[in-house]
Design a protein around this motif. Structure first.
Motif, PDB file in Angstrom:
ATOM      1  N   THR A 134       0.812  -1.224   0.000  1.00  0.00           N
ATOM      2  CA  THR A 134       0.000   0.000   0.000  1.00  0.00           C
ATOM      3  C   THR A 134       0.841   1.270   0.000  1.00  0.00           C
ATOM      4  O   THR A 134       0.321   2.349  -0.291  1.00  0.00           O
ATOM      5  CB  THR A 134      -0.897   0.045   1.253  1.00  0.00           C
ATOM      6  N   LYS A 135       2.143   1.156   0.370  1.00  0.00           N
ATOM      7  CA  LYS A 135       3.015   2.320   0.575  1.00  0.00           C
ATOM      8  C   LYS A 135       2.448   3.242   1.676  1.00  0.00           C
ATOM      9  O   LYS A 135       2.627   4.455   1.659  1.00  0.00           O
ATOM     10  CB  LYS A 135       3.212   3.126  -0.728  1.00  0.00           C
ATOM     11  N   ARG A 136       1.729   2.628   2.633  1.00  0.00           N
ATOM     12  CA  ARG A 136       1.187   3.350   3.784  1.00  0.00           C
ATOM     13  C   ARG A 136       1.799   2.754   5.055  1.00  0.00           C
ATOM     14  O   ARG A 136       2.406   1.689   5.008  1.00  0.00           O
ATOM     15  CB  ARG A 136      -0.337   3.207   3.854  1.00  0.00           C
ATOM     16  N   THR A 137       1.597   3.432   6.205  1.00  0.00           N
ATOM     17  CA  THR A 137       2.264   2.979   7.427  1.00  0.00           C
ATOM     18  C   THR A 137       1.322   2.537   8.544  1.00  0.00           C
ATOM     19  O   THR A 137       1.688   1.687   9.355  1.00  0.00           O
ATOM     20  CB  THR A 137       3.184   4.075   7.981  1.00  0.00           C
ATOM     21  N   ALA A 138       0.146   3.125   8.657  1.00  0.00           N
ATOM     22  CA  ALA A 138      -0.696   2.892   9.838  1.00  0.00           C
ATOM     23  C   ALA A 138      -1.284   1.481   9.838  1.00  0.00           C
ATOM     24  O   ALA A 138      -1.633   0.934   8.791  1.00  0.00           O
ATOM     25  CB  ALA A 138      -1.813   3.922   9.904  1.00  0.00           C
ATOM     26  N   VAL A 139      -1.400   0.911  11.041  1.00  0.00           N
ATOM     27  CA  VAL A 139      -2.006  -0.407  11.222  1.00  0.00           C
ATOM     28  C   VAL A 139      -3.114  -0.290  12.265  1.00  0.00           C
ATOM     29  O   VAL A 139      -2.896   0.273  13.344  1.00  0.00           O
ATOM     30  CB  VAL A 139      -0.957  -1.447  11.687  1.00  0.00           C
ATOM     31  N   VAL A 140      -4.286  -0.808  11.942  1.00  0.00           N
ATOM     32  CA  VAL A 140      -5.437  -0.753  12.847  1.00  0.00           C
ATOM     33  C   VAL A 140      -5.678  -2.136  13.450  1.00  0.00           C
ATOM     34  O   VAL A 140      -5.725  -3.138  12.724  1.00  0.00           O
ATOM     35  CB  VAL A 140      -6.703  -0.266  12.110  1.00  0.00           C
ATOM     36  N   VAL A 141      -5.814  -2.174  14.780  1.00  0.00           N
ATOM     37  CA  VAL A 141      -6.140  -3.408  15.498  1.00  0.00           C
ATOM     38  C   VAL A 141      -7.320  -3.112  16.426  1.00  0.00           C
ATOM     39  O   VAL A 141      -7.835  -1.992  16.447  1.00  0.00           O
ATOM     40  CB  VAL A 141      -4.929  -3.934  16.292  1.00  0.00           C
ATOM     41  N   PHE A 142      -7.729  -4.112  17.209  1.00  0.00           N
ATOM     42  CA  PHE A 142      -8.983  -4.001  17.942  1.00  0.00           C
ATOM     43  C   PHE A 142      -8.812  -4.257  19.433  1.00  0.00           C
ATOM     44  O   PHE A 142      -7.924  -4.999  19.853  1.00  0.00           O
ATOM     45  CB  PHE A 142     -10.018  -4.976  17.355  1.00  0.00           C
ATOM     46  N   ASP A 143      -9.690  -3.628  20.201  1.00  0.00           N
ATOM     47  CA  ASP A 143      -9.728  -3.872  21.632  1.00  0.00           C
ATOM     48  C   ASP A 143      -9.885  -5.372  21.892  1.00  0.00           C
ATOM     49  O   ASP A 143     -10.593  -6.055  21.150  1.00  0.00           O
ATOM     50  CB  ASP A 143     -10.910  -3.103  22.240  1.00  0.00           C
ATOM     51  N   HIS A 144      -9.210  -5.870  22.900  1.00  0.00           N
ATOM     52  CA  HIS A 144      -9.208  -7.290  23.297  1.00  0.00           C
ATOM     53  C   HIS A 144      -8.409  -8.193  22.356  1.00  0.00           C
ATOM     54  O   HIS A 144      -8.378  -9.404  22.542  1.00  0.00           O
ATOM     55  CB  HIS A 144     -10.637  -7.853  23.454  1.00  0.00           C
ATOM     56  N   GLY A 145      -7.754  -7.623  21.348  1.00  0.00           N
ATOM     57  CA  GLY A 145      -6.998  -8.433  20.394  1.00  0.00           C
ATOM     58  C   GLY A 145      -5.653  -8.875  20.949  1.00  0.00           C
ATOM     59  O   GLY A 145      -5.047  -8.208  21.793  1.00  0.00           O
ATOM     60  N   TYR A 146      -5.188 -10.020  20.463  1.00  0.00           N
ATOM     61  CA  TYR A 146      -3.853 -10.522  20.805  1.00  0.00           C
ATOM     62  C   TYR A 146      -3.157 -10.950  19.517  1.00  0.00           C
ATOM     63  O   TYR A 146      -3.733 -11.679  18.710  1.00  0.00           O
ATOM     64  CB  TYR A 146      -3.931 -11.733  21.755  1.00  0.00           C
ATOM     65  N   HIS A 147      -1.897 -10.514  19.341  1.00  0.00           N
ATOM     66  CA  HIS A 147      -1.190 -10.850  18.102  1.00  0.00           C
ATOM     67  C   HIS A 147       0.258 -11.302  18.307  1.00  0.00           C
ATOM     68  O   HIS A 147       0.928 -11.602  17.327  1.00  0.00           O
ATOM     69  CB  HIS A 147      -1.256  -9.673  17.132  1.00  0.00           C
ATOM     70  N   GLY A 148       0.756 -11.354  19.561  1.00  0.00           N
ATOM     71  CA  GLY A 148       2.094 -11.889  19.751  1.00  0.00           C
ATOM     72  C   GLY A 148       2.917 -11.146  20.777  1.00  0.00           C
ATOM     73  O   GLY A 148       2.442 -10.200  21.419  1.00  0.00           O
ATOM     74  N   ARG A 149       4.185 -11.581  20.902  1.00  0.00           N
ATOM     75  CA  ARG A 149       5.074 -11.095  21.962  1.00  0.00           C
ATOM     76  C   ARG A 149       6.341 -10.414  21.437  1.00  0.00           C
ATOM     77  O   ARG A 149       7.228 -10.091  22.235  1.00  0.00           O
ATOM     78  CB  ARG A 149       5.465 -12.261  22.868  1.00  0.00           C
ATOM     79  N   THR A 150       6.494 -10.248  20.131  1.00  0.00           N
ATOM     80  CA  THR A 150       7.616  -9.450  19.621  1.00  0.00           C
ATOM     81  C   THR A 150       7.289  -7.973  19.823  1.00  0.00           C
ATOM     82  O   THR A 150       6.164  -7.625  20.195  1.00  0.00           O
ATOM     83  CB  THR A 150       7.837  -9.726  18.130  1.00  0.00           C
ATOM     84  N   ASN A 151       8.239  -7.089  19.558  1.00  0.00           N
ATOM     85  CA  ASN A 151       7.974  -5.675  19.839  1.00  0.00           C
ATOM     86  C   ASN A 151       6.778  -5.160  19.047  1.00  0.00           C
ATOM     87  O   ASN A 151       5.890  -4.520  19.610  1.00  0.00           O
ATOM     88  CB  ASN A 151       9.214  -4.825  19.573  1.00  0.00           C
ATOM     89  N   LEU A 152       6.749  -5.423  17.743  1.00  0.00           N
ATOM     90  CA  LEU A 152       5.627  -4.941  16.951  1.00  0.00           C
ATOM     91  C   LEU A 152       4.319  -5.602  17.383  1.00  0.00           C
ATOM     92  O   LEU A 152       3.297  -4.935  17.544  1.00  0.00           O
ATOM     93  CB  LEU A 152       5.870  -5.190  15.454  1.00  0.00           C
ATOM     94  N   THR A 153       4.341  -6.914  17.606  1.00  0.00           N
ATOM     95  CA  THR A 153       3.077  -7.586  17.929  1.00  0.00           C
ATOM     96  C   THR A 153       2.617  -7.296  19.354  1.00  0.00           C
ATOM     97  O   THR A 153       1.419  -7.368  19.637  1.00  0.00           O
ATOM     98  CB  THR A 153       3.155  -9.098  17.653  1.00  0.00           C
ATOM     99  N   MET A 154       3.534  -6.925  20.265  1.00  0.00           N
ATOM    100  CA  MET A 154       3.096  -6.406  21.566  1.00  0.00           C
ATOM    101  C   MET A 154       2.333  -5.099  21.375  1.00  0.00           C
ATOM    102  O   MET A 154       1.322  -4.853  22.043  1.00  0.00           O
ATOM    103  CB  MET A 154       4.283  -6.184  22.506  1.00  0.00           C
ATOM    104  N   ALA A 155       2.810  -4.255  20.465  1.00  0.00           N
ATOM    105  CA  ALA A 155       2.104  -3.008  20.181  1.00  0.00           C
ATOM    106  C   ALA A 155       0.699  -3.295  19.638  1.00  0.00           C
ATOM    107  O   ALA A 155      -0.259  -2.589  19.958  1.00  0.00           O
ATOM    108  CB  ALA A 155       2.894  -2.173  19.182  1.00  0.00           C
ATOM    109  N   LEU A 156       0.587  -4.357  18.839  1.00  0.00           N
ATOM    110  CA  LEU A 156      -0.713  -4.714  18.260  1.00  0.00           C
ATOM    111  C   LEU A 156      -1.651  -5.341  19.287  1.00  0.00           C
ATOM    112  O   LEU A 156      -2.865  -5.320  19.126  1.00  0.00           O
ATOM    113  CB  LEU A 156      -0.523  -5.715  17.111  1.00  0.00           C
TER     114      LEU A 156
END
Length: 443
Positions: free
Chosen positions: A141-163
């Motif tokens: 997309t050549k875009r940067t923003a990522v949208v996630v949701f309340d109560h979501g879980y996506h992992g334990r790396t730095n980026l996925t902790m942010a998610l």
């Protein structure tokens, strides 16, 4: 057929002496930050049973957190992985490729929703798959923003902790986290202020409004959601929510990512949970149930999106390890041959009525929810919807003491989740539910 007797058996205190001895060795040598649900050490596991080093046999309502869907030592997984071990353990697909990786990608193209041209990239863990889905979406997309949701879980790396939505234990003390991550509401029917019947429409409208106001749809690379939210408490977004978010993504050139790491591979009675409302994601992330217990994950999606990353931009030394790929082909073979989607639906048919009957009997069970063999009960304080994590912990502990391995989950720590292997026998299911009911009665 299982070689391990398929019956619950408690022959020592929990934990037994051998587990206690191993626990003291563990305390001396394993980092304290690595937790465990139960203080017993596994010796064997198969079918619906985990046997510990003291000879206790536990009914497995956890599947290693939705991993051993086909059982913990499924014949086809062991056969194929053993044959691959004898040939070679590793060459690195980025150095000299091998057929197993290609074959897994072909299977994923066939099994995942949608009839568009698809490609895959293979990794080791769920967090890696999610992280690479973000990389691919940003490249496309050549875009940067990522949208996630309340109560979501996506992992334990730095980026996925942010998610990930939940602070404790996943994020506490580990920041700062990756930027350009935005969180919006999800349609949590049981806790929606105006009632579950309004949650789908109202939550999707709120989420879309927040995206437009706070980020700008034209800046969003990806929207990532679990079609059934796992660590958030097995939340099924209220009907209409996922289609509305999917449509918004399509209308605005946003890559829609279904995180099916916990809910995929027959777990909900369909190959993938997003099929329930006919959602066709642009990218789908898989892991856990994919390879019968061997470490493997994947990003699968529209060929033109998957091809957006430059050559060499995706990879990793162990990604798509040949033994893990062989395990995945064995797991998929088992899922097809035993029709594990049908088995998941049968597990739901056995469990849901029993749990609903318990809900009528015990007023601390506020909600019974889930699909297939991804079922949960949410515990509350009597006469309220106030979360009851204390009772949840007590119920789990009582089940463990009687030889039933259950897991807790949920943003508020007040959900007991059930993830039995799809090959579990019905007599074990019933026995495990009897133990659970006795635990509630004793409480």
């Amino acid at each position: 057929m299982s070689t391990l007797p398929q019956e619950r058996r408690v022959v020592t205190a929990i934990p037994g002496p051998k587990s206690q001895e191993l626990q003291s060795r563990r305390t001396a040598s394993v980092a304290a930050g690595v937790g465990s649900v139960m203080p017993v050490f596994a010796a064997r596991a198969d079918g619906g049973i985990v046997e510990d080093v003291d000879g206790n046999r536990f009914i497995d309502f956890g599947s290693g957190i939705a991993v051993t869907t086909v059982g913990a030592s499924a014949e086809a997984v062991v056969r194929r992985a053993s044959a691959q071990l004898a040939d070679f353990t590793h060459t690195c697909f980025m150095v000299t490729p091998y057929e197993g990786y290609v074959e897994v990608a072909e299977q994923l193209a066939e099994l995942t929703p949608g009839d568009h041209a698809k490609k895959s990239a293979l990794f080791n863990s769920g967090a890696e798959a999610v992280e690479n889905a973000v990389k691919i979406a940003r490249a496309y997309t050549k875009r940067t923003a990522v949208v996630v949701f309340d109560h979501g879980y996506h992992g334990r790396t730095n980026l996925t902790m942010a998610l990930t939505s939940k602070n404790m234990p996943y994020k506490q003390g580990f920041g700062p986290f990756a930027p350009e991550v935005y969180r919006v509401p999800v349609a949590y029917g049981y806790r929606w202020p105006t009632g579950a019947e309004n949650a789908g429409a109202e939550a999707s409208a709120q989420a879309i409004d927040q995206i437009n106001k706070q980020i700008g749809a034209e800046n969003v690379a990806a929207i990532i959601i679990e079609p059934v939210l796992g660590e958030g408490g097995f939340i099924e977004p209220a009907k209409g929510f996922l289609p509305a978010i999917r449509q918004f993504a399509s209308d605005n050139g946003i890559v829609f990512v279904a995180d099916e790491i916990q809910s995929g591979f027959c777990r909900t009675g369909q190959w993938f949970a997003c099929e329930d409302e006919g959602i066709v994601p642009d990218l789908i992330t898989t892991a856990k149930g994919i390879a019968g217990g061997l470490p493997l994950s994947a990003v699968t999606g529209r060929a033109e999106i998957m091809d957006a990353a430059h050559s060499g931009g995706l990879g990793g030394t162990y990604g798509g390890n040949p033994v893990a790929c062989a395990g995945a082909l064995g797991a998929i073979e088992t899922m097809r041959e035993l029709d594990l989607n049908a088995k998941a639906k049968r597990i739901e048919a056995v469990m849901k009525p029993r749990l609903t009957a318990m809900q009528e009997k015990f007023d601390i069970i506020g909600d019974v929810r889930g699909r297939g063999a991804m079922i949960a009960i949410e515990l509350v304080k009597s006469g309220t919807k106030e979360p009851n994590p204390e009772a949840t912990a007590q119920i789990a502990k009582a089940c463990h003491a009687e030889g039933v391995l259950v897991l807790t989950t949920g943003t508020y720590g007040n959900v007991v989740r059930f993830l039995p292997p799809l090959v579990i026998g019905e007599e074990l299911l019933t026995d495990g539910l009897d133990v659970l009911e006795a635990a509630f009665a004793a409480l």
